[in-house]
Design an enzyme around this catalytic site. Structure first.
Site, PDB file in Angstrom:
ATOM      1  N   ASN A   1      -0.941  -2.283  -1.051  1.00  0.00           N
ATOM      2  CA  ASN A   1      -0.404  -0.989  -1.458  1.00  0.00           C
ATOM      3  C   ASN A   1      -0.548  -0.872  -2.974  1.00  0.00           C
ATOM      4  O   ASN A   1      -1.143  -1.744  -3.626  1.00  0.00           O
ATOM      5  CB  ASN A   1       1.045  -0.803  -0.982  1.00  0.00           C
ATOM      6  CG  ASN A   1       2.015  -1.798  -1.601  1.00  0.00           C
ATOM      7  OD1 ASN A   1       1.757  -2.424  -2.636  1.00  0.00           O
ATOM      8  ND2 ASN A   1       3.175  -1.959  -0.975  1.00  0.00           N
TER       9      ASN A   1
ATOM     10  N   GLY B   1       1.035   5.366   0.299  1.00  0.00           N
ATOM     11  CA  GLY B   1       2.216   6.037   0.828  1.00  0.00           C
ATOM     12  C   GLY B   1       1.860   7.356   1.478  1.00  0.00           C
ATOM     13  O   GLY B   1       0.902   7.454   2.260  1.00  0.00           O
TER      14      GLY B   1
ATOM     15  N   ALA C   1       8.319  -0.987   8.355  1.00  0.00           N
ATOM     16  CA  ALA C   1       7.128  -1.606   8.952  1.00  0.00           C
ATOM     17  C   ALA C   1       5.895  -0.708   8.874  1.00  0.00           C
ATOM     18  O   ALA C   1       4.919  -0.939   9.587  1.00  0.00           O
ATOM     19  CB  ALA C   1       7.406  -1.977  10.407  1.00  0.00           C
ATOM     20  N   ALA C   2       5.906   0.276   7.993  1.00  0.00           N
ATOM     21  CA  ALA C   2       4.791   1.223   7.941  1.00  0.00           C
ATOM     22  C   ALA C   2       3.476   0.533   7.615  1.00  0.00           C
ATOM     23  O   ALA C   2       2.463   0.712   8.300  1.00  0.00           O
ATOM     24  CB  ALA C   2       5.089   2.316   6.920  1.00  0.00           C
ATOM     25  N   GLY C   3       3.475  -0.278   6.556  1.00  0.00           N
ATOM     26  CA  GLY C   3       2.251  -0.967   6.172  1.00  0.00           C
ATOM     27  C   GLY C   3       1.789  -1.961   7.217  1.00  0.00           C
ATOM     28  O   GLY C   3       0.587  -2.090   7.490  1.00  0.00           O
ATOM     29  N   ASP C   4       2.735  -2.666   7.822  1.00  0.00           N
ATOM     30  CA  ASP C   4       2.381  -3.635   8.857  1.00  0.00           C
ATOM     31  C   ASP C   4       1.786  -2.939  10.079  1.00  0.00           C
ATOM     32  O   ASP C   4       0.810  -3.417  10.670  1.00  0.00           O
ATOM     33  CB  ASP C   4       3.615  -4.432   9.273  1.00  0.00           C
ATOM     34  CG  ASP C   4       4.166  -5.284   8.142  1.00  0.00           C
ATOM     35  OD1 ASP C   4       3.386  -5.663   7.245  1.00  0.00           O
ATOM     36  OD2 ASP C   4       5.382  -5.562   8.148  1.00  0.00           O
TER      37      ASP C   4
END
Length: 308
Positions: A186, A224, A251-254
């Protein structure tokens, strides 16, 4: 990336999540509005996202010899994950994450490694064949760095594609980056790696160029709500995400990472794979918690059909 097997190497945590109106300042006590315990850990979250998205996946990890460790293994198996390499470490507790979520859905996290510290190169050595036979290896940085390095070298030697989500943020040795085929930081993590503050697309392009110079062919910098900066061998573009009302971003990135690799293993073109991963992450942020928020394949496909 050829269609085939995915191996995830990474962490497992029990997440203790407290929702508050705002994050406390030093010395301040805040009253929480909601508390829950859920299964998490970046490795486990990404494995669950891949399993629920339809990947053929094996997970290399460690849990403690405690009740929550056994329940985690049962849940992972229910999420279509081969958990034979999820080892139980005697006299050790399962990893723990203490998470606070504010009124805007942002989060701050503190972690105790617990059994995750036992994911050593010696542990990895018992599962060399799984890595050698895989089409892709997905890793993060909640595991010991020497294990991540050993796994990357092993994968590279067997033409297994190495995908690294460099989180939590830290500087990495050039020897590791030289083994990485795809990296997914990110904005904060990209700055920690490159020293370049990522505030806009031009910054993202410069950070991606820095990573290309270290030998990484594919760079995806997650931005984002603005989407993802995708740079493939120097050719960059921003792929927008989907606008939703976020509950939390734990947990958005995961979810993005697990879904992305699944789509690529299905031989979807990169731009379509990113869109698929965007959809999975968009669903996840509308739900509380880490793994409880991760969508199943039919939910992602339905979301994409609605978007047109």
């Amino acid at each position: 990336m050829k269609k085939g097997k995915l191996v995830v190497l990474g962490s497992i945590n029990a997440d203790h999540i407290l929702n508050t109106a705002h994050f406390p300042r030093p010395g301040e006590t805040v009253i929480g509005s909601q508390y829950q315990v859920a299964f998490g850990g970046k490795g486990a979250n990404q494995a669950v996202a891949a399993g629920r998205s339809g990947a053929d996946i094996t997970f290399i990890a460690c849990v403690g010899a405690d009740d929550i460790g056994e329940r985690v293994r049962q849940q992972l198996a229910a999420d279509n994950i081969d958990v034979r390499p999820v080892e139980v470490v005697p006299d050790t507790t399962t990893g723990v994450a203490l998470i606070m979520v504010n009124g805007e859905g942002e989060n701050v996290i503190g972690i105790h490694a617990g059994a995750n510290a036992a994911l050593t190169p010696d542990t990895l050595s018992r599962y060399q064949q799984e890595v050698a036979d895989a089409s892709a290896l997905l890793m993060q940085l909640e595991s010991p760095l020497d294990t991540v390095m050993a796994a990357a070298k092993l994968a590279k030697a067997h033409q297994t594609r190495v995908v690294l989500n460099p989180a939590p943020a830290c500087a990495l040795p050039d020897a590791l980056l030289a083994c990485v085929d795809m990296i997914t930081p990110n904005e904060t993590e990209a700055e920690a790696l490159t020293g370049i503050t990522v505030s806009n697309d031009d910054d993202a392009a410069r950070a991606a160029a820095w990573l290309h110079d270290k030998g990484v062919a594919n760079v995806l910098i997650t931005l984002g709500s603005r989407g993802v900066w995708l740079s493939e061998k120097g050719a960059g573009q921003r792929i927008p995400g989907f606008r939703v009302d976020a509950v939390d971003t734990i947990a958005a990135g995961d979810t993005f990472n697990g879904a992305l690799i699944t789509a690529l293993l299905e031989q979807q073109p990169m731009a379509e794979a990113v869109r698929f991963a965007h959809a999975a992450a968009a669903i996840a942020v509308t739900r509380p918690g880490a793994q409880p928020s991760v969508p199943w394949r039919n939910e992602i496909d339905a979301f994409l059909q609605q978007q047109g």
